[in-house]
Design an enzyme around this catalytic site. Sequence first.
Site, PDB file in Angstrom:
ATOM      1  CB  CYS A  16       4.670  40.152 -29.128  1.00  0.00           C
ATOM      2  SG  CYS A  16       5.692  40.955 -28.006  1.00  0.00           S
ATOM      3  CG  HIS A  32       4.842  37.890 -23.620  1.00  0.00           C
ATOM      4  ND1 HIS A  32       4.350  37.091 -24.676  1.00  0.00           N
ATOM      5  CD2 HIS A  32       5.059  38.849 -24.107  1.00  0.00           C
ATOM      6  CE1 HIS A  32       4.387  37.744 -25.978  1.00  0.00           C
ATOM      7  NE2 HIS A  32       4.838  39.054 -25.418  1.00  0.00           N
ATOM      8  CB  CYS A  86      -0.683  44.084 -28.668  1.00  0.00           C
ATOM      9  SG  CYS A  86      -0.214  43.310 -26.941  1.00  0.00           S
TER      10      CYS A  86
END
Length: 426
Positions: A94, A383, A413
Site C-alpha cells: 500500500c 483504497h 501503512c
Amino acid sequence: MNTPNTVRKVAIVGYNRIPFARANTAYAEVGNQQMMTAALDGLIEKYNLEGKLLGEVVGGAVIKHTADSNLMRECVMQTALDPATPACDLQQACDTGIESAIYIANKIALGQIDCGIAGGVDSISDMPISVSENLRKILLNARKAKSFGEKIKWFLKLRLKDLTPLVPRNEESQTGLSMGGHTEITAKHYKISREDQDNLALKSHLNMAKAYDEGFFDDMITPFQGLDKDNNLRKDSSIEKLAKLNPAFDKKNGTLTAGNSTPLTDGASCVLLASEEWAKTHDLPILAYITFAEVAAIEYVKNQQNLLLAPLFAASRMLEKAGLNLQDFDYYEIHEAFAAQVLATLKIWESPELSAQIGLPKPLGAIDRNKLNVKGSSLAAAHPFAATGGRIIGVMAKLLNQKGSGRGFISICAAGGQGITMIVEK
C-alpha cells in the site's frame, strides 16, 4: 550530479486520478494498464505535457498479471508523452504510490532528472488467477512429451479438483491472517471501540461528500468508464446505518465492519513532481514541496497487533530529522485502511505507556483531530492499494496551496508490517 550542498527543492506541480470504484463494479472490464493510462492521460492534458520528454515515470501495482511486468513503461507508450520518456515499476504494497513519489523526488533533489511522474494503480476486478500446482506440472510435462501418446498419458493424470482455479488470497503469508484479521487483533489489544470506529468512518464520508459538493475535487479527477466520483462514497451515511452492520472478520466478537474498513477497490492516481526551475520554465504552479520522508517496518508475526503500525516509527524518525513536533502541522492525512488502525495510531501517540510498550523513544502527543483527513480519506474514497499514495499527496498539495502556506503530515501503512510518512510544505 549535484553535490550534497546543492540538493534541490522538490515541488509538487500537478496531480490527477480517476474515480476509485469498488471491485467488480464500474471497472470490472478493464485492468491496470487501462486505468493507469487514463490517469496519466488526464495529467498530461491538464498540464500540457503532450510530446514532452520527462525525466522518468515510476509507479506500480500490488496485484499484477505477468503481462503487466513492464507496466509503467507500457502505459507511457500509450500516452502522448515523448516515447523516449523512461519508466520503471516499483512495488511496496500500500506504500507503492508514495514510495514512487520519494523515488522521483530523490532523483530531482540530486539533479539526476528535472521532472517526473509518480503513480500507482490496482485492479481487484482483474485479479490474476492461477492454476493448481498439479495442473501446472501436468501441462509442463505434456508440453515436453515427444509423442501424442505420451501427452495423453499426462493428461489422463488430471483430476477434476486440479481444474479449480486459484484466486490470490488477501492475507499475510507470514501469519495466514488478512489485514482485517490483524486489525481486529489491533482493535482488541488497544481497546478501540466499535462506536469510535464508526464515528471516524462517518466523518470520512461526510468530509468527502462536502468536499465534492464544494468542488474541491473538480480539477483532481478525470472521469472514467462512466464514473465522475468515487462510488464507495456514501453521502447518506449515518451512525445508525453504520451501527447496523455485522462484524466482517471476527463474526462473534469483532468490531470491524464493512463500514469502518476499506473495501477491495480499483483505481489509479499520479502526481507530477519537478525542480523549481523546470516548473517555472513550463509555467506550472508550485503547489507545495516534499521536504522529508521516512519508511519503516515493524515485527508483526509474534505481535500480530502491530501489522499496520509501522508509520509510528517512521513518524518518530522523520520528525526528529526535521526538528519538528507532531503538533507543528496544519493538516494531517492518515490513510484509513481501517478506522481501528487510525485510532490505535492516535492512541499510542498520546500515551507514554503505550509508546514505551511498542518501542518508541517518546510519545509524540495528541493532534488536533479537526485537522485530520479534512476532505475525507480512504474509508470514503476506498483504497486501490498502489493508488492511495498519489491521491493523498494530491489532496495535501492542494490544501496547502489553497491556504498559501503551512505544513502537512502524511502517513500510510502497508502490508508486510511497513509504513511511510512524509512532510509536505508550502
